[in-house]
Design an enzyme around this catalytic site. Structure first.
Site, PDB file in Angstrom:
ATOM      1  N   LYS A 198      -7.881  -2.682   4.436  1.00  0.00           N
ATOM      2  CA  LYS A 198      -8.889  -1.895   3.303  1.00  0.00           C
ATOM      3  C   LYS A 198     -10.021  -3.159   2.070  1.00  0.00           C
ATOM      4  O   LYS A 198     -10.635  -2.480   1.918  1.00  0.00           O
ATOM      5  CB  LYS A 198      -8.284  -0.645   3.029  1.00  0.00           C
ATOM      6  CG  LYS A 198      -8.283   0.216   3.923  1.00  0.00           C
ATOM      7  CD  LYS A 198      -9.162   0.549   5.044  1.00  0.00           C
ATOM      8  CE  LYS A 198      -8.387   2.411   5.210  1.00  0.00           C
ATOM      9  NZ  LYS A 198      -7.490   2.046   6.371  1.00  0.00           N
TER      10      LYS A 198
HETATM   11  C1  LIG Z   1      -6.738   3.128   7.758  1.00  0.00           C
HETATM   12  C2  LIG Z   1      -5.861   1.899   9.020  1.00  0.00           C
HETATM   13  C3  LIG Z   1      -6.180   1.951   9.807  1.00  0.00           C
HETATM   14  C4  LIG Z   1      -6.907   3.219  10.933  1.00  0.00           C
HETATM   15  O1  LIG Z   1      -8.365   2.647   9.942  1.00  0.00           O
HETATM   16  P1  LIG Z   1      -9.616   3.572  10.668  1.00  0.00           P
HETATM   17  O2  LIG Z   1     -10.464   2.860  10.331  1.00  0.00           O
HETATM   18  O3  LIG Z   1      -9.339   4.673   9.443  1.00  0.00           O
HETATM   19  O4  LIG Z   1      -9.469   4.037  11.998  1.00  0.00           O
HETATM   20  C5  LIG Z   1      -5.010   1.365  10.630  1.00  0.00           C
HETATM   21  N1  LIG Z   1      -3.718   0.565  10.136  1.00  0.00           N
HETATM   22  C6  LIG Z   1      -3.955   0.913   8.776  1.00  0.00           C
HETATM   23  C7  LIG Z   1      -3.106   0.055   8.196  1.00  0.00           C
HETATM   24  C8  LIG Z   1      -5.067   1.303   8.302  1.00  0.00           C
HETATM   25  O5  LIG Z   1      -4.928   1.460   6.761  1.00  0.00           O
END
Ligand SMILES: *Cc1c(COP(=O)(O)O)cnc(C)c1O
Length: 485
Positions: free
Chosen positions: A110
């Protein structure tokens, strides 16, 4: 200039700055690029740095930003916050590759978008003098990344809602130790879907002419676009080092929850990134696997808490964008979303399903296999991977064709130390930080400093509310913010 279209009302088209400010359209629709005919030539980006590729990709969408504005955002985000000079390095795992997206300030993917989003938002907002109020729902990782990005940002306040029982202890501690006069973190008695629904409801129901509500979730197009960059960077690196040729294509295996990361991969493909298949990897909450295989999206099912909590999601918001991009039919998309709201279920028509399957594959991985893959990656390949990456690693073993698989690695294993330690040794530690240290001792891989330090930080946010209180909490906060003016 490039326009962004509302997935539930094709007539509403706006420039990128406005789309970034608004986050969600007032009728609940999501903004989608209206025209992606431009192609990025791989040869052209082969020798570029991450920042330069970011400029090439982002300038093709955000063309109401000046070159200077956009470059300023890119440098503020990527010049100092990441522990790897490549930002998103790629490495080997067996015969495949791992795209490491966890070298940012909060040790999850993120960070890639949330280090730049606050800058994009500030520049988008420069001509207005309203305060910005960011509402965010998190399944664990978005929360901290958004708090870090927006903390002490002038004219901005951020509230993060997280599911009380639905995040890892380290994720919770990361959020609750956040400083900054403009941050608020609240636990909600509910799951991520409840938190996300709360945030979406607030956008739809609350408006103020003195305060601008916006979002740090991947419903904001400003969150999504920066995620396209690493797909190009990964392919450029493999091409440059001769691991693939200009005739080859690759598959990306993406651990998915809200479908944002993998949708960014699809946008990369539309822009000319040499991608064959995007493999959607889910955990035991396998609503997306079923959808991609059958065309039926059905959230009426048991919700499981898993050891990959950031993917414990039953309503994947960004799927709506894919349905629009493939059908260009706002009425159809509105109809499906209405059915989802009312019946919790919809089925796409055969033509749409076929076009989804042309680009996407889907695999899910249960808890047993997830632990097994953490062990296997470590024992067989010498790679320490987190539980979300392990879901994708499993999917990469289930799906194979003649192309190289790139497994998207979304978090540091130290965010989920106890389950990883248990997968490797069969034992857990009582205290999460002891588990972290045990894992470090076992593997010799350093705990990221951003996680090590939270053990010593005071817990500053302690509030828990019921779901019903959510809207009131938001209204009260808005009142306070307006009084301060
Ligand atoms: C948010 C997240 C995901 C999923 O990603 P999306 O964009 O919501 O599909 C997978 N792995 C981790 C560690 C995340 O923080």
């Amino acid at each position: 200039m490039k326009l962004f279209v509302n997935s539930r009302n094709q007539r509403e088209k706006i420039f990128s700055k406005e789309a970034i400010i608004k986050g969600l359209a007032t009728n609940g629709g999501l903004y989608v690029p209206s025209d992606i005919s431009e192609k990025i030539d791989m040869e052209e980006i082969l020798n570029l740095s991450y920042q330069e590729i970011a400029y090439r990709v982002l300038s093709s969408f955000l063309d109401d930003f000046t070159e200077e504005e956009l470059k300023d955002c890119i440098h503020k985000a990527y010049d100092t916050h990441f522990t790897s000079p490549d930002i998103t390095p790629i490495s080997k795992i067996g015969k495949d590759y791992l795209l490491e997206l966890y070298h940012g300030p909060t040790a999850a993917f993120k960070d890639i978008a949330l280090t730049i989003l606050p800058h994009l938002l500030r520049k988008s907002h420069a001509s207005q003098n309203k305060k910005i109020y960011i509402l965010t729902a998190t399944s664990g990782d978005t929360g901290k990344a958004a708090l870090e990005g927006f903390k002490d940002s002038e004219g901005t306040f951020i509230t993060v809602f997280y599911p009380k029982e639905g995040v890892s202890l380290v994720q919770e501690r990361q959020m609750n130790t956040t400083e900054g006069k403009n941050t608020e973190v609240i636990a909600v008695q509910g799951n991520f879907d409840d938190c996300q629904r709360l945030v979406k409801r607030c956008y739809e129901k609350i408006s103020s002419d003195r305060l601008q509500l916006s979002s740090a979730n991947s419903i904001n197009i400003g969150r999504l676009l920066p995620q396209i960059v690493y797909y190009f960077k990964a392919c450029a690196t493999l091409l440059k080092q001769g691991s693939i040729t200009s005739k080859d294509k690759v598959n990306f295996i993406v651990p998915s929850g809200n479908f944002g990361n993998i949708l960014a991969g699809y946008l990369a493909k539309l822009l000319g990134c040499p991608i064959h298949k995007l493999v959607c990897a889910s955990n035991k909450n396998c609503v997306l696997t079923e959808f991609i295989k059958t065309g039926v999206y059905d959230r009426n099912r048991e919700f499981y808490q898993t050891i990959s909590p950031s993917m414990d999601i039953l309503v994947s918001s960004n799927l709506e964008r894919l349905l629009f991009l493939l059908s260009h039919d706002d009425e159809k998309v509105s109809q499906y979303m209405k059915e989802l709201e009312v019946k919790g279920k919809y089925k796409v028509d055969g033509e749409l399903l076929e076009s989804i399957q042309e680009h996407f594959e889907a695999v899910f991985c249960d808890e047993e296999n997830c632990k097994k893959m953490i062990r296997e990656a470590y024992v067989k390949e010498g790679r320490l991977i987190d539980s979300h990456t392990a879901v994708a690693y499993y999917a990469s073993k289930q799906y194979g064709d003649e192309n190289i698989n790139i497994i998207v690695s979304t978090a540091s294993p130290y965010k989920f130390s106890n389950p990883i330690l248990e997968a490797l040794t069969g034992k857990r530690k009582e205290n999460e930080f002891d588990a972290m240290r045990a894992l470090e001792k076992l593997t010799g891989e350093n705990i990221p400093e951003c996680l090590r330090k939270i053990e010593r930080l005071p817990v500053l946010h302690k509030r828990t509310i019921s779901l019903e209180e959510g809207k009131q909490v938001v209204l009260e906060r808005m009142e306070k913010l307006l009084c301060l003016e």
